[in-house]
Enzyme design. Sequence first.
Site, mmCIF file in Angstrom:
data_model
loop_
_atom_site.group_PDB
_atom_site.id
_atom_site.type_symbol
_atom_site.label_atom_id
_atom_site.label_comp_id
_atom_site.label_asym_id
_atom_site.label_seq_id
_atom_site.Cartn_x
_atom_site.Cartn_y
_atom_site.Cartn_z
ATOM 1 N N HIS A 1 0.838 -1.206 0.000
ATOM 2 C CA HIS A 1 0.000 0.000 0.000
ATOM 3 C C HIS A 1 0.871 1.254 0.000
ATOM 4 C CE1 HIS A 1 -3.519 2.502 1.396
ATOM 5 N NE2 HIS A 1 -2.506 3.224 1.890
ATOM 6 N N GLU A 2 1.801 1.306 0.951
ATOM 7 C CA GLU A 2 2.649 2.500 1.075
ATOM 8 C C GLU A 2 3.588 2.656 -0.117
ATOM 9 O OE1 GLU A 2 1.931 4.676 3.154
ATOM 10 O OE2 GLU A 2 0.604 3.478 4.413
ATOM 11 N N HIS B 1 1.932 4.878 -2.657
ATOM 12 C CA HIS B 1 2.091 6.306 -2.345
ATOM 13 C C HIS B 1 3.516 6.769 -2.641
ATOM 14 C CE1 HIS B 1 -1.840 6.619 -0.609
ATOM 15 N NE2 HIS B 1 -1.587 5.876 0.460
#
Length: 434
Positions: A24-25, A28
């Site tokens: 997920h990170e 980003h």
Amino acid sequence: MTTLMMILGIVVFVVGLLISIAWHELGHLSTAKLFGIRVPQYMVGFGPTIWSRKKGDTEYGIKAIPLGGYIRMIGMFPPGPDGRIEARSTSPFRGMIEDARSAAFEELKPGDESRLFYTRKPWKRVIVMFAGPFMNLILAVAIFLGVMMTFGIQTQTTTVGKVSDCVIQGSENRTKCEAGDEAAPAKAAGLQGGDKIVAFNGVAVEDWSTLQSDIRDNPGKTVTLTVDRKGEQLDLTAHLITNQVSKTDGNGGYVEGQYVSAGFLGFTPATGIVEQSFGQSVDRMGDMMQNGVESLISLPSKVPALWDAAFGDGPREADSPMGVVGAARIGGDVFTLDIPASQQIAMMLFLVAGFNLSLFLFNMLPLLPLDGGHIAGALWESLRRNLAKVLRRPDPGPFDVAKLMPVAYVVAGIFICFTLLVFVADVVNPVRLS
């Protein structure tokens, strides 16, 4: 041995959880760097740092509590009206705003003026904030499709499990036949347990959903069932009757407590592990997405029952909200089930995929401090800037998302309270696998 397998299952789930958070990170991080935003930190977990290493502008690390993760970007919020971080105010709400603004400019270095998050065009900020949840969606879809098309899933088949002796309406609260009950059409036709129905009225059937629809759509008609019985194909004639039966969900399952009048044969299909085609897998994935959205919408309505399960004598429903502790416990249960190892792996992968799907849906809520809140702020900024351009008005400038921080703290407080409630329920009255 059971305890060891339980621990192993929990460890495997936690590893899957950490990979999901890191993934997920990474969404980003990669898009932020693509658009030239400086990212001082990329961390998996919270609390004390266990390990870290700095590469370029970014410190990469793992923290002690595996319940989340984050990246820090410079300039998440714009400065105050005077172009600087505003002075501290005595107003508690203003204090929240200024604290958030101050944190957004921590570690600001010379040259960072062109590397601030808020200075990027709204569409770039939307991509950066959407990339994290989107990575979870990609992982969820890949795992779901991979498991269904390779390992297969437990599903109802066209093989006969048990033949009913008589006709009982679906709404009747009984399972045993009584004097005067009509013989079930399947029984009268000579259908036996273990028979595999391969054709209905001469048309081949390969899945239970199709066969179920064929039976229900032909009330009052005499039909031919072609069955495979121990390698020999037989044609059986059955007269379908109209009966009150449970409403279906379109995939061979049933909607509890709802009934319809339809064709009735009278047998219970056997279940088995069946590999799904790509089309079937996509259909089931779509149903999972729909169920996930519906579950998210219905979350507030489940709080009273969850409270009763945690602090009262209420039962813990199978569809009750579940946190990381509960999911880890389910992961441990999976490895203690008396099923083939391949199915244990498949169930564990499904659990991790479900977690990723939940992360995607939850983070897309248009509320700060979630990713969806930042996306909503960027879209609103784009709308008002374009509207000002059309109306030939001055550019209103960046939308100050920091002004929404009081609301964000309220939302975060609600989330924390809900998380604690789920944690207590997961400990004292957990959801268990049967």
